[in-house]
Design a protein around this motif. Structure first.
Motif, PDB file in Angstrom:
ATOM      1  N   SER A 313       0.829  -1.210   0.000  1.00  0.00           N
ATOM      2  CA  SER A 313       0.000   0.000   0.000  1.00  0.00           C
ATOM      3  C   SER A 313       0.859   1.253   0.000  1.00  0.00           C
ATOM      4  O   SER A 313       0.548   2.232  -0.700  1.00  0.00           O
ATOM      5  N   ARG A 314       1.934   1.246   0.780  1.00  0.00           N
ATOM      6  CA  ARG A 314       2.797   2.431   0.832  1.00  0.00           C
ATOM      7  C   ARG A 314       3.410   2.699  -0.540  1.00  0.00           C
ATOM      8  O   ARG A 314       3.471   3.851  -0.995  1.00  0.00           O
ATOM      9  N   ARG A 315       3.840   1.660  -1.226  1.00  0.00           N
ATOM     10  CA  ARG A 315       4.377   1.842  -2.579  1.00  0.00           C
ATOM     11  C   ARG A 315       3.292   2.377  -3.516  1.00  0.00           C
ATOM     12  O   ARG A 315       3.582   3.216  -4.392  1.00  0.00           O
ATOM     13  N   PHE A 316       2.063   1.924  -3.335  1.00  0.00           N
ATOM     14  CA  PHE A 316       0.943   2.384  -4.157  1.00  0.00           C
ATOM     15  C   PHE A 316       0.696   3.878  -3.928  1.00  0.00           C
ATOM     16  O   PHE A 316       0.518   4.640  -4.889  1.00  0.00           O
ATOM     17  N   PHE A 317       0.708   4.310  -2.673  1.00  0.00           N
ATOM     18  CA  PHE A 317       0.502   5.730  -2.369  1.00  0.00           C
ATOM     19  C   PHE A 317       1.654   6.574  -2.900  1.00  0.00           C
ATOM     20  O   PHE A 317       1.435   7.692  -3.379  1.00  0.00           O
ATOM     21  N   ASP A 318       2.853   6.056  -2.803  1.00  0.00           N
ATOM     22  CA  ASP A 318       4.002   6.790  -3.340  1.00  0.00           C
ATOM     23  C   ASP A 318       3.860   6.996  -4.851  1.00  0.00           C
ATOM     24  O   ASP A 318       4.100   8.088  -5.375  1.00  0.00           O
ATOM     25  N   ALA A 319       3.463   5.937  -5.540  1.00  0.00           N
ATOM     26  CA  ALA A 319       3.406   5.979  -7.006  1.00  0.00           C
ATOM     27  C   ALA A 319       2.247   6.818  -7.526  1.00  0.00           C
ATOM     28  O   ALA A 319       2.371   7.478  -8.565  1.00  0.00           O
ATOM     29  N   TYR A 320       1.117   6.797  -6.820  1.00  0.00           N
ATOM     30  CA  TYR A 320      -0.102   7.444  -7.331  1.00  0.00           C
ATOM     31  C   TYR A 320      -0.600   8.534  -6.393  1.00  0.00           C
ATOM     32  O   TYR A 320      -1.797   8.771  -6.275  1.00  0.00           O
ATOM     33  N   GLN A 321       0.315   9.223  -5.768  1.00  0.00           N
ATOM     34  CA  GLN A 321      -0.038  10.221  -4.756  1.00  0.00           C
ATOM     35  C   GLN A 321      -0.889  11.361  -5.306  1.00  0.00           C
ATOM     36  O   GLN A 321      -1.602  12.029  -4.549  1.00  0.00           O
ATOM     37  N   ASP A 322      -0.843  11.613  -6.598  1.00  0.00           N
ATOM     38  CA  ASP A 322      -1.655  12.678  -7.202  1.00  0.00           C
ATOM     39  C   ASP A 322      -3.036  12.194  -7.637  1.00  0.00           C
ATOM     40  O   ASP A 322      -3.835  12.990  -8.139  1.00  0.00           O
ATOM     41  N   ARG A 323      -3.316  10.892  -7.426  1.00  0.00           N
ATOM     42  CA  ARG A 323      -4.575  10.337  -7.945  1.00  0.00           C
ATOM     43  C   ARG A 323      -5.338   9.523  -6.888  1.00  0.00           C
ATOM     44  O   ARG A 323      -6.244   8.780  -7.232  1.00  0.00           O
ATOM     45  N   ILE A 324      -4.955   9.686  -5.632  1.00  0.00           N
ATOM     46  CA  ILE A 324      -5.645   8.999  -4.536  1.00  0.00           C
ATOM     47  C   ILE A 324      -6.338  10.038  -3.664  1.00  0.00           C
ATOM     48  O   ILE A 324      -5.722  11.021  -3.253  1.00  0.00           O
ATOM     49  N   LEU A 325      -7.615   9.815  -3.370  1.00  0.00           N
ATOM     50  CA  LEU A 325      -8.418  10.755  -2.595  1.00  0.00           C
ATOM     51  C   LEU A 325      -8.872  10.116  -1.281  1.00  0.00           C
ATOM     52  O   LEU A 325      -8.999   8.893  -1.181  1.00  0.00           O
ATOM     53  N   PHE A 326      -9.117  10.966  -0.307  1.00  0.00           N
ATOM     54  CA  PHE A 326      -9.589  10.512   1.000  1.00  0.00           C
ATOM     55  C   PHE A 326     -11.102  10.340   0.982  1.00  0.00           C
ATOM     56  O   PHE A 326     -11.842  11.246   0.597  1.00  0.00           O
ATOM     57  N   GLY A 327     -11.566   9.183   1.425  1.00  0.00           N
ATOM     58  CA  GLY A 327     -12.995   8.926   1.567  1.00  0.00           C
ATOM     59  C   GLY A 327     -13.220   7.907   2.655  1.00  0.00           C
ATOM     60  O   GLY A 327     -12.325   7.103   2.964  1.00  0.00           O
ATOM     61  N   THR A 328     -14.397   7.921   3.256  1.00  0.00           N
ATOM     62  CA  THR A 328     -14.708   6.975   4.335  1.00  0.00           C
ATOM     63  C   THR A 328     -15.923   6.109   4.047  1.00  0.00           C
ATOM     64  O   THR A 328     -16.108   5.081   4.691  1.00  0.00           O
ATOM     65  N   ASP A 329     -16.781   6.536   3.112  1.00  0.00           N
ATOM     66  CA  ASP A 329     -18.073   5.870   2.888  1.00  0.00           C
ATOM     67  C   ASP A 329     -18.958   6.006   4.120  1.00  0.00           C
ATOM     68  O   ASP A 329     -19.764   5.121   4.434  1.00  0.00           O
ATOM     69  N   ALA A 330     -18.796   7.122   4.853  1.00  0.00           N
ATOM     70  CA  ALA A 330     -19.481   7.316   6.126  1.00  0.00           C
ATOM     71  C   ALA A 330     -20.990   7.425   5.958  1.00  0.00           C
ATOM     72  O   ALA A 330     -21.488   8.093   5.047  1.00  0.00           O
ATOM     73  N   ILE A 331     -21.692   6.766   6.878  1.00  0.00           N
ATOM     74  CA  ILE A 331     -23.151   6.840   6.973  1.00  0.00           C
ATOM     75  C   ILE A 331     -23.483   7.202   8.418  1.00  0.00           C
ATOM     76  O   ILE A 331     -23.096   6.481   9.345  1.00  0.00           O
TER      77      ILE A 331
END
Length: 404
Positions: A313-331
């Protein structure tokens, strides 16, 4: 008698004859003395970790947060999973949401299920207009008009109407692909890449309305609910979440149909929810992001998957840091209480912040006594501040057309 029972008997002096007068046991008594541990139902098993590791409470995020995946409203009229009416129900009063948002440094919540028509207008008025800058609302496909011959054009026109009403994008639920049928709730399932939706996708591009798209579920939901399914408890508690058998397409078929839509409409911006609906397979998600430049992903309700593969996951965030958004699916509760990994509140945000900001090991991914998605714990990623700022805020601000 097994070895453990034999040793127990020896320790108690119950095997053979004791040198003390009158002490002796029969076989039945010996067996009774070597009692085995009683069986425990899985639902009652609540182990406590014996690890002595860091326990960091992150009460507030380092940077302002835009939560791009929440559900504040929902359609009041459903036909077997398909929303067909315009009237919405509110899961919570906005002021109650704002209290938590202010404590947790949440600048904005994006309400994905804003509905259509007059219901959408009413929702935007009560949320977006009344509390400007704190809420953003999306529209949804107008499935209530599905049976009308001119539906493709009606749907395209509805996108333009929604933009003018103030909607910031379009949410496509897994209704498309898993619930919508030719007669709305009967007949064959309508495929995700059905050409009748092409005018809608193009209208999204023309109106600069990005598409939040959720078309599948965890891979385990498409497998038998048996002893080998790691989501056995979750699917047992929610049997209607299983898409194994019947006439449901496979998980792979759904993803490939979605990808064909993305490829056919390169000018339409797609936000692939739940880590591209493939958080268990980040290699696949990476290939999709590489292949389709008009895509981004968000992490709502999937830190349970990301956190059990922290190095990948850390490698994924490093590679795509400009295309990952924060979300929770909160209800918001009480509706959200059925899904502990999504119930809106202070503790939900604290878990997400801990996952993203710290390197804590082996902690719960949901505020629940029993892990609701699978019996495992997660590990923090410890993201550096430049990536945190992008994931928490800047990437979403860019997608929504806000000033970063």
């Amino acid at each position: 008698m097994n070895r453990r029972q034999w040793l127990t008997m020896m320790g108690l002096g119950l095997l053979g004859c004791s040198s003390r007068k009158g002490v002796g046991v029969g076989a039945a008594e010996a067996t009774a003395a070597g009692t085995s541990t009683p069986k425990l139902a899985l639902e009652d098993f609540r182990p406590k970790s014996m690890l002595h590791v860091a326990q960091t409470k992150v009460a507030k995020s380092k940077f302002p947060v835009i939560d791009v995946h929440t559900h504040i409203t929902w359609s009041k009229t459903m036909r077997k999973g398909v929303a067909v009416g315009e009237e919405n129900q509110f899961f919570s009063e906005p002021r109650a949401l704002l209290e938590v948002m202010n404590r947790k440094n949440v600048q904005m919540m994006v309400n994905l299920t804003g509905g259509t028509g007059k219901g959408l207008e009413d929702t935007i008025r009560k949320l977006d207009r009344t509390y400007e800058g704190r809420f953003a609302t999306l529209t949804e496909p107008s499935y209530g008009h599905w049976l009308e011959p001119k539906y493709p054009q009606l749907q395209a026109d509805a996108i333009e109407h929604a933009r003018k009403a103030g909607a910031k994008g379009v949410k496509v639920l897994k209704t498309l692909g898993l619930y919508l049928r030719e007669q709305i709730d009967s007949g064959p399932l309508v495929k995700i890449d059905d050409r009748r939706f092409d005018p809608m996708w193009e209208a999204c591009a023309a109106n600069k309305m990005p598409v939040w798209i959720h078309i599948s579920d965890p891979e385990a939901f498409f497998l038998p609910t048996d002893r080998n399914n790691e989501r056995y408890e979750e699917l047992s508690n929610h049997p209607d979440w299983s898409f194994h058998g019947k006439d449901f397409p496979s998980n792979a078929e759904l993803l490939e149909a979605r990808n064909r839509v993305i490829a056919r409409h390169p000018k339409t911006q797609f936000l692939l929810l739940h880590v591209g609906n493939a958080a268990e397979n980040l290699g696949y998600v990476s290939r999709c992001l590489d292949l389709y430049p008009n895509t981004m992903v968000e992490i709502g309700a999937r830190i349970g998957e990301l956190g059990r593969q922290p190095r990948t996951s850390r490698r994924f965030f490093d590679a795509y840091q400009d295309r990952i958004l924060f979300g929770t699916d909160a209800i918001p509760p009480p509706a959200g209480n059925e899904v502990p990994q999504q119930v809106f509140g202070d503790e939900l945000y604290e878990i997400y912040y801990r996952f993203l900001e710290t390197e804590d090991e082996y902690f719960d991914y949901a505020p629940a006594p029993v892990p609701p998605q699978g019996r495992w714990a997660i590990y923090g990623l410890g993201l550096p501040e430049p990536i945190l700022r992008k994931v928490y805020h800047d990437n979403a601000a860019r997608l929504l057309g806000l000033v970063a």
